[in-house]
Design a protein around this motif. Sequence first.
Motif, mmCIF file in Angstrom:
data_model
loop_
_atom_site.group_PDB
_atom_site.id
_atom_site.type_symbol
_atom_site.label_atom_id
_atom_site.label_comp_id
_atom_site.label_asym_id
_atom_site.label_seq_id
_atom_site.Cartn_x
_atom_site.Cartn_y
_atom_site.Cartn_z
ATOM 1 N N TYR A 177 0.924 -0.958 -0.053
ATOM 2 C CA TYR A 177 -0.083 0.207 0.123
ATOM 3 C C TYR A 177 0.980 1.425 -0.046
ATOM 4 O O TYR A 177 0.255 2.366 -0.301
ATOM 5 C CB TYR A 177 -1.006 0.285 1.321
ATOM 6 C CG TYR A 177 -1.758 -1.168 1.493
ATOM 7 C CD1 TYR A 177 -2.527 -1.614 0.232
ATOM 8 C CD2 TYR A 177 -2.100 -1.768 2.667
ATOM 9 C CE1 TYR A 177 -3.434 -2.836 0.419
ATOM 10 C CE2 TYR A 177 -2.770 -2.808 2.871
ATOM 11 C CZ TYR A 177 -3.364 -3.255 1.620
ATOM 12 O OH TYR A 177 -4.338 -4.465 1.901
ATOM 13 N N PRO B 206 2.535 2.596 -4.695
ATOM 14 C CA PRO B 206 2.090 4.031 -4.885
ATOM 15 C C PRO B 206 3.181 4.774 -5.079
ATOM 16 O O PRO B 206 3.111 5.764 -5.846
ATOM 17 C CB PRO B 206 1.080 4.296 -3.774
ATOM 18 C CG PRO B 206 0.477 2.731 -3.313
ATOM 19 C CD PRO B 206 2.014 1.948 -3.535
ATOM 20 N N ASN C 235 -1.585 -9.301 -8.669
ATOM 21 C CA ASN C 235 -2.982 -9.524 -8.796
ATOM 22 C C ASN C 235 -3.206 -10.867 -9.508
ATOM 23 O O ASN C 235 -4.258 -11.267 -9.436
ATOM 24 C CB ASN C 235 -3.209 -8.735 -10.115
ATOM 25 C CG ASN C 235 -2.226 -8.761 -11.625
ATOM 26 O OD1 ASN C 235 -1.156 -9.604 -11.220
ATOM 27 N ND2 ASN C 235 -2.395 -8.327 -12.581
ATOM 28 N N SER D 120 -9.746 -9.141 -2.909
ATOM 29 C CA SER D 120 -10.820 -7.859 -3.005
ATOM 30 C C SER D 120 -10.678 -6.945 -1.692
ATOM 31 O O SER D 120 -10.546 -5.843 -1.893
ATOM 32 C CB SER D 120 -12.092 -8.364 -2.885
ATOM 33 O OG SER D 120 -12.321 -9.266 -1.648
ATOM 34 N N ARG E 294 -7.627 -4.883 -2.540
ATOM 35 C CA ARG E 294 -7.815 -3.659 -3.745
ATOM 36 C C ARG E 294 -8.527 -2.692 -3.092
ATOM 37 O O ARG E 294 -8.410 -1.320 -3.497
ATOM 38 C CB ARG E 294 -8.844 -4.382 -4.797
ATOM 39 C CG ARG E 294 -7.958 -5.494 -5.574
ATOM 40 C CD ARG E 294 -8.890 -5.868 -6.919
ATOM 41 N NE ARG E 294 -8.090 -6.725 -7.518
ATOM 42 C CZ ARG E 294 -8.078 -8.033 -7.516
ATOM 43 N NH1 ARG E 294 -8.811 -8.667 -6.732
ATOM 44 N NH2 ARG E 294 -7.340 -9.001 -8.588
ATOM 45 N N PHE F 181 -5.653 -0.819 -1.787
ATOM 46 C CA PHE F 181 -4.328 -0.592 -2.748
ATOM 47 C C PHE F 181 -4.677 0.465 -3.813
ATOM 48 O O PHE F 181 -4.158 1.444 -4.094
ATOM 49 C CB PHE F 181 -3.942 -1.622 -3.322
ATOM 50 C CG PHE F 181 -2.863 -1.552 -4.458
ATOM 51 C CD1 PHE F 181 -1.671 -1.287 -4.231
ATOM 52 C CD2 PHE F 181 -3.218 -1.818 -5.920
ATOM 53 C CE1 PHE F 181 -0.559 -1.257 -5.035
ATOM 54 C CE2 PHE F 181 -2.406 -1.683 -6.834
ATOM 55 C CZ PHE F 181 -1.078 -1.352 -6.496
ATOM 56 N N TYR F 182 -5.775 0.310 -4.425
ATOM 57 C CA TYR F 182 -6.250 1.384 -5.581
ATOM 58 C C TYR F 182 -6.447 2.882 -4.864
ATOM 59 O O TYR F 182 -6.024 3.890 -5.558
ATOM 60 C CB TYR F 182 -7.353 1.174 -6.313
ATOM 61 C CG TYR F 182 -7.404 -0.232 -7.003
ATOM 62 C CD1 TYR F 182 -6.348 -0.578 -7.885
ATOM 63 C CD2 TYR F 182 -8.354 -1.313 -7.133
ATOM 64 C CE1 TYR F 182 -6.010 -1.739 -8.440
ATOM 65 C CE2 TYR F 182 -8.052 -2.512 -7.835
ATOM 66 C CZ TYR F 182 -6.696 -2.528 -8.566
ATOM 67 O OH TYR F 182 -6.660 -3.816 -9.286
ATOM 68 N N CYS G 51 -2.877 4.376 -4.500
ATOM 69 C CA CYS G 51 -2.191 4.674 -5.837
ATOM 70 C C CYS G 51 -2.757 6.234 -5.972
ATOM 71 O O CYS G 51 -2.168 6.920 -6.210
ATOM 72 C CB CYS G 51 -2.593 3.749 -6.792
ATOM 73 S SG CYS G 51 -1.662 2.148 -6.435
ATOM 74 N N LEU G 52 -4.118 6.236 -6.111
ATOM 75 C CA LEU G 52 -4.888 7.590 -6.704
ATOM 76 C C LEU G 52 -4.457 8.596 -5.469
ATOM 77 O O LEU G 52 -3.982 9.798 -5.975
ATOM 78 C CB LEU G 52 -6.215 7.334 -6.638
ATOM 79 C CG LEU G 52 -7.030 8.482 -7.119
ATOM 80 C CD1 LEU G 52 -6.558 9.129 -8.431
ATOM 81 C CD2 LEU G 52 -8.536 8.457 -7.007
#
Length: 219
Positions: A40, A44, A177, A183, A186, A189-190, A193-194
């Motif tokens: 995490y 990123p 992945n 799930s 994710r 994690f997503y 990143c953003l």
Amino acid sequence: MYRSWWKILAASLVIYATVAGFLMPVPRMAILNETIRNLYFHVPMWFAMIVLFSISVWYSVRFLASGKESDDLRAVESANTGIIFGLLGLVTGALWAGYTWGEFWSFDPKQNFAAIAVLLYFAYFVLRNAVDEEQKRGKISAIYNIFAFPMMVVLLFVLPRLQDSLHPGNGGNPGFNSYDLDSRMRLVFYPACLGWILVGYWVYSICFRLRSLENKDIH
């Protein structure tokens, strides 16, 4: 407030990802165990670096076309901020390696190529400092930047895949992945990143404004 919505989003995502990254359950994988939480933070950093270097090369191209000082400043400050995230990527990766592979720097191909990629951009700043005349400095460093960016991409994403590596996704080793980015991960994690990409852009925009003010005072 209207113009700052993305800053609020950036701060919220990073805070969420940090808290959830430490507290939410993660898959129990051999060797990785709890260190998988570093996904995490480590990955990123690289995504943010790549986005910032992409901004830098874009403004280098614009500077060659326009000759505007502001385009050169944007290229420099986005590269400056990208270097910071690149160093954070190296540090978090070394810490992860120390706890999973037994040593902080094992000269794994991806570690080596990542370090070389960051050094490419240190060379960019060395080059800038070696030229005194403003327009000449901007043009030479912009041309270097345009060539450095694809070299960085090759070093990070192409060459490591041609060799055996302990890194997931390289040398036949399946990526996250493929086997353990479930799930639950994710969900953290997503956003991480953003969030870090937006924070990187935020830092770059502040640095650009400060440098612009400094230049106005000088001129």
